[in-house]
Design an enzyme around this catalytic site. Structure first.
Site, PDB file in Angstrom:
ATOM      1  N   HIS A 111     145.602  31.625 -20.890  1.00 43.03           N
ATOM      2  CA  HIS A 111     144.577  31.879 -19.868  1.00 43.03           C
ATOM      3  C   HIS A 111     143.287  31.128 -20.169  1.00 43.03           C
ATOM      4  O   HIS A 111     142.438  30.978 -19.282  1.00 43.03           O
ATOM      5  CB  HIS A 111     144.299  33.380 -19.821  1.00 43.03           C
TER       6      HIS A 111
ATOM      7  N   ASN B 193     142.579  35.772 -10.859  1.00 44.84           N
ATOM      8  CA  ASN B 193     141.385  36.615 -10.832  1.00 44.84           C
ATOM      9  C   ASN B 193     140.092  35.832 -11.018  1.00 44.84           C
ATOM     10  O   ASN B 193     139.053  36.192 -10.443  1.00 44.84           O
ATOM     11  CB  ASN B 193     141.489  37.713 -11.895  1.00 44.84           C
TER      12      ASN B 193
ATOM     13  N   PHE C 154     133.994  37.425 -18.894  1.00 47.93           N
ATOM     14  CA  PHE C 154     135.413  37.707 -18.768  1.00 47.93           C
ATOM     15  C   PHE C 154     135.892  37.186 -17.418  1.00 47.93           C
ATOM     16  O   PHE C 154     135.131  37.036 -16.465  1.00 47.93           O
ATOM     17  CB  PHE C 154     135.750  39.190 -18.964  1.00 47.93           C
TER      18      PHE C 154
ATOM     19  N   ASP D 129     144.094  27.738 -15.540  1.00 42.78           N
ATOM     20  CA  ASP D 129     145.527  27.803 -15.781  1.00 42.78           C
ATOM     21  C   ASP D 129     146.269  28.004 -14.463  1.00 42.78           C
ATOM     22  O   ASP D 129     145.770  28.658 -13.550  1.00 42.78           O
ATOM     23  CB  ASP D 129     145.861  28.924 -16.760  1.00 42.78           C
TER      24      ASP D 129
ATOM     25  N   TYR E 135     140.870  35.744 -27.790  1.00 43.36           N
ATOM     26  CA  TYR E 135     141.492  35.081 -26.638  1.00 43.36           C
ATOM     27  C   TYR E 135     141.467  33.561 -26.730  1.00 43.36           C
ATOM     28  O   TYR E 135     141.993  32.881 -25.851  1.00 43.36           O
ATOM     29  CB  TYR E 135     140.758  35.494 -25.349  1.00 43.36           C
TER      30      TYR E 135
ATOM     31  N   ASN F  67     137.581  38.079 -14.793  1.00 43.77           N
ATOM     32  CA  ASN F  67     137.461  38.734 -13.482  1.00 43.77           C
ATOM     33  C   ASN F  67     136.067  38.649 -12.867  1.00 43.77           C
ATOM     34  O   ASN F  67     135.916  38.914 -11.663  1.00 43.77           O
ATOM     35  CB  ASN F  67     137.860  40.212 -13.595  1.00 43.77           C
TER      36      ASN F  67
END
Length: 242
Positions: free
Chosen positions: A19, A112, A64, A91, A14, A66
């Site tokens: 993101h 999130n 992560f 973002d 990632y 969330n």
């Protein structure tokens, strides 16, 4: 003390995602301002340093996106900070790519990471909204934010990161206007007018009459005048009826 939080997802898969622009911003601040090496703490990667005389903690949650609020809440409690001491870099779909805005408080707009932070520390923290643009339809949002920045976007992305690092000290001091100005100097630098200018005109004082323009000299003209006619009257008459 200030707590700067960058939002993203952990792992190389990632790292270059849209993101993860929050992680990118903190990495550039740490690099440009000589922060301490990153270490694991508070379910996050943490680096400490000083910005414009203010001790600042950089925090990249490794939970992560969330679950970002778990890490932020843990760090806040450890350092005994209030929500107003926290700035979150994230973002923003609703801003054009390369644009940046600073906002205090407000909703999470479906993000999130912000939603999780709201649940753990409330809404009264500062956000640095980093524009990545919108894919055009809500069904395309997830794959869009979880895809890497295109090569064509690297120019504005680098300018934005440099601007954030330039102005980070002003943000730590509580002056978001100067911070945004520093970013603007990188992302939209003033352009010189360019080209050569003629000689400057001497200004005329209000109590002086305007100078009388000098008469132009007569321009030289090509010698095209007809030569004088030396014929007699009878010759001219005869030539007329030829």
């Amino acid at each position: 003390m200030q707590l700067f939080v960058g939002l993203g997802n952990p792992g190389g898969k990632y790292a270059a995602n849209r993101h993860n622009i929050g992680f990118m911003a903190l990495d550039r601040i740490a690099e440009d301002h000589g922060f301490a090496p990153w270490r694991s703490k508070f379910q996050a990667e943490v680096s400490e340093g000083v910005l414009n005389g203010e001790k600042t903690i950089l925090l990249k949650p490794m939970t992560f996106m969330n679950l970002s609020g778990q890490s932020v809440g843990e760090a806040m409690r450890f350092y005994k900070l209030a929500p107003g001491d926290v700035t979150v870099f994230h973002d923003e779909l609703d801003l054009a790519p390369g644009k940046l805005k600073v906002k205090m408080g407000g909703g999470h707009a479906g993000h999130n990471g912000l939603r999780s932070i709201h649940q753990h520390i409330g809404a009264e923290y500062q956000r640095v909204r980093l524009g990545i643009g919108h894919p055009g339809h809500k069904d395309k949002v997830a794959p869009y934010v979880l895809s890497d920045f295109a090569k064509a976007e690297q120019g504005w992305l680098d300018d934005l990161m440099r601007g954030i690092a330039d102005g980070a000290g002003q943000l730590a001091k509580g002056d978001p206007a100067k911070f945004m100005n520093a970013v603007a100097l990188r992302t939209a630098p003033p352009r010189s007018s360019g080209g050569s200018r003629g000689p400057a005109k001497t200004p005329v004082r209000a109590d002086e009459p305007a100078p009388t323009p000098k008469p132009e000299k007569p321009r030289a003209t090509p010698q095209t005048d007809p030569e004088p006619d030396t014929r007699s009257a009878l010759q001219r008459l005869a030539d007329k009826f030829r």
